[in-house]
Design a protein around this motif. Structure first.
Motif, PDB file in Angstrom:
ATOM      1  N   ILE A  34       0.841  -1.209   0.000  1.00 46.55           N
ATOM      2  CA  ILE A  34       0.000   0.000   0.000  1.00 46.55           C
ATOM      3  C   ILE A  34       0.872   1.253   0.000  1.00 46.55           C
ATOM      4  O   ILE A  34       0.598   2.219  -0.729  1.00 46.55           O
ATOM      5  CB  ILE A  34      -0.953  -0.021   1.204  1.00 46.55           C
ATOM      6  CG1 ILE A  34      -1.927  -1.206   1.087  1.00 46.55           C
ATOM      7  CG2 ILE A  34      -1.707   1.292   1.310  1.00 46.55           C
ATOM      8  CD1 ILE A  34      -2.806  -1.391   2.310  1.00 46.55           C
ATOM      9  N   ARG A  35       1.942   1.246   0.806  1.00 45.46           N
ATOM     10  CA  ARG A  35       2.823   2.415   0.862  1.00 45.46           C
ATOM     11  C   ARG A  35       3.519   2.639  -0.475  1.00 45.46           C
ATOM     12  O   ARG A  35       3.614   3.775  -0.961  1.00 45.46           O
ATOM     13  CB  ARG A  35       3.845   2.237   1.979  1.00 45.46           C
ATOM     14  CG  ARG A  35       4.744   3.434   2.169  1.00 45.46           C
ATOM     15  CD  ARG A  35       5.567   3.335   3.433  1.00 45.46           C
ATOM     16  NE  ARG A  35       6.456   2.185   3.415  1.00 45.46           N
ATOM     17  CZ  ARG A  35       6.259   1.073   4.142  1.00 45.46           C
ATOM     18  NH1 ARG A  35       5.190   0.960   4.926  1.00 45.46           N
ATOM     19  NH2 ARG A  35       7.111   0.068   4.074  1.00 45.46           N
ATOM     20  N   GLN A  60       2.478   1.713  -3.452  1.00 43.18           N
ATOM     21  CA  GLN A  60       1.486   2.162  -4.414  1.00 43.18           C
ATOM     22  C   GLN A  60       1.148   3.648  -4.238  1.00 43.18           C
ATOM     23  O   GLN A  60       0.984   4.376  -5.226  1.00 43.18           O
ATOM     24  CB  GLN A  60       0.220   1.312  -4.295  1.00 43.18           C
ATOM     25  CG  GLN A  60       0.399  -0.117  -4.773  1.00 43.18           C
ATOM     26  CD  GLN A  60      -0.837  -0.965  -4.550  1.00 43.18           C
ATOM     27  OE1 GLN A  60      -1.770  -0.552  -3.843  1.00 43.18           O
ATOM     28  NE2 GLN A  60      -0.864  -2.161  -5.131  1.00 43.18           N
ATOM     29  N   ASN A  61       1.079   4.097  -2.985  1.00 40.33           N
ATOM     30  CA  ASN A  61       0.830   5.516  -2.738  1.00 40.33           C
ATOM     31  C   ASN A  61       1.990   6.388  -3.230  1.00 40.33           C
ATOM     32  O   ASN A  61       1.776   7.453  -3.825  1.00 40.33           O
ATOM     33  CB  ASN A  61       0.584   5.753  -1.247  1.00 40.33           C
ATOM     34  CG  ASN A  61      -0.725   5.146  -0.768  1.00 40.33           C
ATOM     35  OD1 ASN A  61      -1.654   4.952  -1.556  1.00 40.33           O
ATOM     36  ND2 ASN A  61      -0.796   4.839   0.513  1.00 40.33           N
ATOM     37  N   VAL A  62       3.202   5.927  -2.990  1.00 40.94           N
ATOM     38  CA  VAL A  62       4.365   6.672  -3.461  1.00 40.94           C
ATOM     39  C   VAL A  62       4.378   6.738  -4.986  1.00 40.94           C
ATOM     40  O   VAL A  62       4.677   7.782  -5.590  1.00 40.94           O
ATOM     41  CB  VAL A  62       5.662   6.040  -2.912  1.00 40.94           C
ATOM     42  CG1 VAL A  62       6.890   6.670  -3.551  1.00 40.94           C
ATOM     43  CG2 VAL A  62       5.726   6.191  -1.402  1.00 40.94           C
ATOM     44  N   ARG A  63       4.046   5.637  -5.638  1.00 38.89           N
ATOM     45  CA  ARG A  63       3.977   5.633  -7.100  1.00 38.89           C
ATOM     46  C   ARG A  63       2.909   6.588  -7.611  1.00 38.89           C
ATOM     47  O   ARG A  63       3.129   7.319  -8.588  1.00 38.89           O
ATOM     48  CB  ARG A  63       3.707   4.209  -7.589  1.00 38.89           C
ATOM     49  CG  ARG A  63       3.565   4.097  -9.095  1.00 38.89           C
ATOM     50  CD  ARG A  63       3.354   2.651  -9.511  1.00 38.89           C
ATOM     51  NE  ARG A  63       2.137   2.102  -8.916  1.00 38.89           N
ATOM     52  CZ  ARG A  63       1.774   0.816  -9.019  1.00 38.89           C
ATOM     53  NH1 ARG A  63       2.537  -0.039  -9.686  1.00 38.89           N
ATOM     54  NH2 ARG A  63       0.676   0.385  -8.444  1.00 38.89           N
ATOM     55  N   GLU A  64       1.747   6.620  -6.960  1.00 37.20           N
ATOM     56  CA  GLU A  64       0.677   7.515  -7.386  1.00 37.20           C
ATOM     57  C   GLU A  64       1.073   8.982  -7.215  1.00 37.20           C
ATOM     58  O   GLU A  64       0.824   9.814  -8.098  1.00 37.20           O
ATOM     59  CB  GLU A  64      -0.594   7.209  -6.586  1.00 37.20           C
ATOM     60  CG  GLU A  64      -1.804   8.022  -7.019  1.00 37.20           C
ATOM     61  CD  GLU A  64      -2.243   7.716  -8.438  1.00 37.20           C
ATOM     62  OE1 GLU A  64      -2.899   8.585  -9.048  1.00 37.20           O
ATOM     63  OE2 GLU A  64      -1.925   6.614  -8.928  1.00 37.20           O
ATOM     64  N   LEU A  65       1.722   9.300  -6.100  1.00 36.09           N
ATOM     65  CA  LEU A  65       2.155  10.675  -5.873  1.00 36.09           C
ATOM     66  C   LEU A  65       3.218  11.099  -6.895  1.00 36.09           C
ATOM     67  O   LEU A  65       3.189  12.228  -7.406  1.00 36.09           O
ATOM     68  CB  LEU A  65       2.692  10.831  -4.451  1.00 36.09           C
ATOM     69  CG  LEU A  65       1.658  10.705  -3.319  1.00 36.09           C
ATOM     70  CD1 LEU A  65       2.351  10.777  -1.970  1.00 36.09           C
ATOM     71  CD2 LEU A  65       0.598  11.795  -3.435  1.00 36.09           C
TER      72      LEU A  65
END
Length: 293
Positions: free
Chosen positions: A260-261, A263-268
């Motif tokens: 999850i972390r 994926q969030n970094v990739r989205e940002l």
């Protein structure tokens, strides 16, 4: 009876609110609608960013303004040409008497004043008349032939002047100051472009690295789930102890927050790259450049 009315009012209110809720959700659905996938290399990302960058555009506009001010300051060295024209209508001229003769004379010259032409074959009275005409023309006619250029009724005046500045301290100072401003604006454009290249390259490599790390975390989660299934199968047949089952579950559960972390970094990182390239949010990106080893 009162309960029936209240229930009917609640149902009616629900029917009235449903279209409003759907209308409020339509813009969100339109914004989040998927678009075509954009394949980006680092060179393509830099080109798109320079075309869409507002800071670079502002710096270029400042450079154009500085160039215009420099040309304006240096225009004083160019030759100055001035032209003029005027028209004067003279109602009465002081030279009119020269062309028209004296008003007190006996009416001016007799006949046309085209020179004296003696002819011995003419009778005496005609030769005397011709001689009198020539004498009268010589005495009463204008010495300028009746066409005075400075006494005409209509006067046209045309003028043309040319000036050239050789050297002027004030002009030299203004030109030097304008040239310095132009050089500073050119340096500002290069600074903005260099900063843009740094930002886009950093965002591109961050997005690419975040995508690789997220893919590694997802594959690790898949591997821990496969390991958990194998341990559960071994525990069911009695070949694996309960401790191994517990450890496999803990490893699987610990990997989920990591995924999850990542994926969030990739989205940002992807959002940051879209902002620099001025792409609509939600546009799928495929980064084709490879991370140098």
């Amino acid at each position: 009876m009162g309960r029936t009315i209240a229930l009917f009012a609640a149902v009616l209110a629900a029917f009235l609110l449903i279209p409003l809720l759907l209308a409020a959700q339509e813009p969100v659905l339109a914004v989040r609608a998927p678009t075509d996938t954009v394949r980006l290399s680092l060179e393509e990302a830099l080109r798109r960013a320079e075309d869409a960058s507002e800071s670079v555009g502002i710096a270029r506009a400042g450079l154009d303004r500085a160039r215009g001010q420099e040309r304006q300051a240096r225009s004083g060295y160019l030759p100055q040409v001035f032209a003029g024209a005027s028209f004067t209508r003279t109602l009465e001229s002081q030279f009119g008497g020269l062309a028209e003769g004296d008003a007190d004379t006996a009416g001016g010259p007799i006949g046309p004043c085209d020179g004296y032409r003696p002819d011995p074959l003419l009778p005496l009275d005609q030769r005397v008349a011709e001689l009198e005409r020539a004498v009268d023309c010589a005495v009463n006619s204008s010495p300028f032939g009746g066409a005075l250029p400075f006494g005409q009724a209509n006067n046209w005046n045309l003028g043309l002047s040319l000036t050239q500045t050789i050297f002027d301290w004030q002009l030299y100072g203004r030109s030097s100051a304008a040239a310095a401003v132009r050089r500073a604006a050119a340096i500002g454009v290069e600074v903005e472009r260099a900063q843009l290249v740094l930002d886009v390259a950093t965002a591109y490599w961050d997005a690419l690295l975040a995508d690789r790390l997220a893919a590694i975390a997802e594959s690790t989660l898949v591997q821990t789930e496969r390991t958990l299934r194998d341990v559960e199968l071994g525990r069911a047949v009695g070949t694996q102890p309960e401790f191994d089952l517990l450890r496999a579950r803990v490893e699987r559960d610990n990997q989920r927050p990591v995924v999850i972390r990542r994926q969030n970094v990739r989205e940002l990182a992807t959002i940051r790259l879209r902002q620099l390239l001025d792409l609509p949010q939600g546009t799928p990106l495929v980064l084709v450049s490879e991370i140098p080893v």
